[in-house]
Design an enzyme around this catalytic site. Structure first.
Site, mmCIF file in Angstrom:
data_model
loop_
_atom_site.group_PDB
_atom_site.id
_atom_site.type_symbol
_atom_site.label_atom_id
_atom_site.label_comp_id
_atom_site.label_asym_id
_atom_site.label_seq_id
_atom_site.Cartn_x
_atom_site.Cartn_y
_atom_site.Cartn_z
ATOM 1 N N CYS A 211 24.760 57.724 -7.044
ATOM 2 C CA CYS A 211 23.968 56.539 -6.658
ATOM 3 C C CYS A 211 24.318 55.338 -7.544
ATOM 4 O O CYS A 211 25.440 54.854 -7.485
ATOM 5 C CB CYS A 211 22.482 56.868 -6.665
ATOM 6 S SG CYS A 211 21.486 55.656 -5.772
ATOM 7 N N HIS B 86 22.278 61.375 -2.908
ATOM 8 C CA HIS B 86 21.808 62.201 -4.023
ATOM 9 C C HIS B 86 22.014 63.683 -3.702
ATOM 10 O O HIS B 86 21.180 64.263 -3.004
ATOM 11 C CB HIS B 86 20.320 61.946 -4.272
ATOM 12 C CG HIS B 86 20.042 60.621 -4.892
ATOM 13 N ND1 HIS B 86 19.970 60.439 -6.242
ATOM 14 C CD2 HIS B 86 19.855 59.403 -4.342
ATOM 15 C CE1 HIS B 86 19.740 59.167 -6.512
ATOM 16 N NE2 HIS B 86 19.662 58.514 -5.372
ATOM 17 N N GLU C 130 21.499 66.144 -5.554
ATOM 18 C CA GLU C 130 20.391 66.924 -6.141
ATOM 19 C C GLU C 130 19.123 66.859 -5.304
ATOM 20 O O GLU C 130 18.176 67.590 -5.547
ATOM 21 C CB GLU C 130 20.129 66.442 -7.575
ATOM 22 C CG GLU C 130 19.356 65.142 -7.735
ATOM 23 C CD GLU C 130 20.175 63.862 -7.491
ATOM 24 O OE1 GLU C 130 21.325 63.960 -7.013
ATOM 25 O OE2 GLU C 130 19.639 62.773 -7.770
#
Lengths: 251, 192
Positions: free
Chosen positions: B76, B174, B176
């Protein structure tokens, strides 16, 4: 293509998930972590946790809960309830939340939106707006729907955007808990008046209600609680249903 | 040991949790020697570009990041800071990638928030990933398409969803926060 988001909301009281009807009559709906994990497996796109008591002594319980959620959940989640300052927001974000949501505190002091947005970015601030249709107009309420503000919904949504909110979570108090469907008219109006994503909330009772809000308004997400908590609408089934209606969803 | 760069643009916790769940030891650190000795370095970030860049410069971390030889993953804002420049705060960035970072034109909702799929994916970072998989995006600025682009997303306009040059990898989305497909990307990176 950007997918429409299905967002379960977990109202938290003393570390448990609870659910009320028309903002009252609260009953227990289970352990938030277990519910959250079930939702992730079912394909929820995001989760929202709202601390509905939000007293000082509950702050620690909430940050501990946020830490636990963050360690077990690999989808985005938003936390709100009782965030009155940038410091409060920091405590929640530092515990692992992706976004915070504010409501009454932003009405009382709109600069709070800008303060958090400047520090964490606009995308981090979800402005929750509770609205009620009275005297032929949609008006904003605060303090869990208990206090009339005299501000029009549309006016507040625009102000929220101007102050730096990245998203609007719009809850119709008339519809919340009724399972009669989302408030399409005001959702449509607000989603067309602002250039940030709007999440519709309040009133989901059937799969059709979700397709209605996505086809009749520009809402990019739909939030619900009871229909998910009590297994009335399994999220995976809902998403297959939406796909058959040509609504883009993540499967 | 996987180093996660500590700086003033959180949220490193989610990245750390995700990497730990895959069984790797992590350190959230701004210690130059720890960063240099790590097997891999993750450069996460949610925040504002110029503030973050000023912080990195003040700490001398800008030169450290550029000189890393092990695999580095920017996520990001981390990815945007690895580009040439960012329109956000008129920021001169680290210049690993040739792309510039620009603000989305207001032709659709901004920020771009939600799950979106990728096109023209290539390289090891994406093994086991298909164009049907969705990833979680949340951003108001985008990196142009450039020679280092290894995945494209189309929102308002086509932009770089992922970049790679030598040992530097980066994703705008993202991983994650992107459920199973995101875990696959992290695994691919950690297996490099």
């Amino acid at each position: 293509m950007l997918k429409k988001r299905i967002i379960p909301c977990l109202d938290i009281k003393d570390g448990r998930t609870v659910k009320g009807i028309n903002f009252e009559d609260i009953k227990d709906a289970g352990d938030p972590i277990e519910l959250a994990q079930r939702y992730v497996e079912e394909g929820a796109d995001e989760l929202v946790f709202l601390d509905i008591t939000a007293t000082l002594e509950n702050r620690k319980t909430l940050t501990h809960l946020v830490t636990r959620i963050a360690s077990e959940i690999n989808i985005p989640f938003t936390v709100g309830g009782g965030i009155n300052s940038l410091e409060d927001a920091k405590a929640i974000i530092d515990s692992g939340a992706d976004k915070i949501t504010i409501n009454s505190s932003a009405i009382l002091r709109p600069e709070l939106i800008s303060e958090i947005a400047r520090y964490y970015g606009n995308q981090c601030v979800v402005l929750a707006i509770d609205v009620k249709f009275i005297s032929n107009e949609w008006m904003v309420f605060r303090n869990g729907g208990k206090v009339a503000t005299g501000i029009s919904a549309i006016e507040w949504a625009k102000k929220g955007l101007e102050m730096g909110s990245g998203e609007i979570l719009l809850t119709s108090m008339n519809n919340d808990g009724t399972q009669n469907g989302f408030a399409l008219a005001i959702t449509k109006l607000i989603a067309e008046s602002v250039s940030i994503p709007v999440i519709a909330s309040g009133g989901a009772g059937s799969q059709n209600h979700f397709s209605d809000v996505f086809t009749q308004t520009k809402a990019t997400g739909a939030l619900a609680a009871s229909v998910f908590h009590f297994g009335q609408i399994p999220i995976s089934e809902l998403k297959f249903f939406l796909q058959t209606k040509n609504i883009p969803v993540r499967l | 040991m996987i180093a996660i760069l500590k700086y003033n643009a959180g949220n490193s916790t989610s990245v750390e949790n995700a990497v730990n769940r895959l069984g790797y030891e992590t350190r959230i650190t701004d210690d130059i020697s720890v960063l240099q000795a790590a097997d891999k370095v993750i450069f996460p970030g949610v925040g504002e570009a110029s503030t973050a860049m000023n912080y990195l410069k003040a700490k001398g971390l800008d030169d450290v990041i550029k000189s890393l030889k092990q695999p580095v993953l920017g996520i990001c804002l981390g990815m945007q800071l690895l580009c040439q420049s960012s329109e956000e705060g008129d920021t001169e960035a680290l210049g690993i990638f040739t792309a510039n970072v620009l603000k989305f034109p207001p032709k659709n909702l901004v920020p771009h928030i939600g799950w979106n799929n990728l096109i023209e994916i290539k390289g090891k970072l994406f093994s086991g990933v298909t164009a049907q998989n969705d990833f979680y995006f949340v951003h108001s600025y985008y990196a142009e398409i450039c020679e280092e682009t290894i995945a494209i997303n189309d929102y308002i306009l086509p932009f770089s969803a992922a970049l790679q040059k030598d040992n530097f990898y980066a994703t705008q989305f993202h991983p994650e926060k992107s459920a199973q497909p995101g875990i696959q990307i992290l695994k691919n990176f950690l297996n490099l």
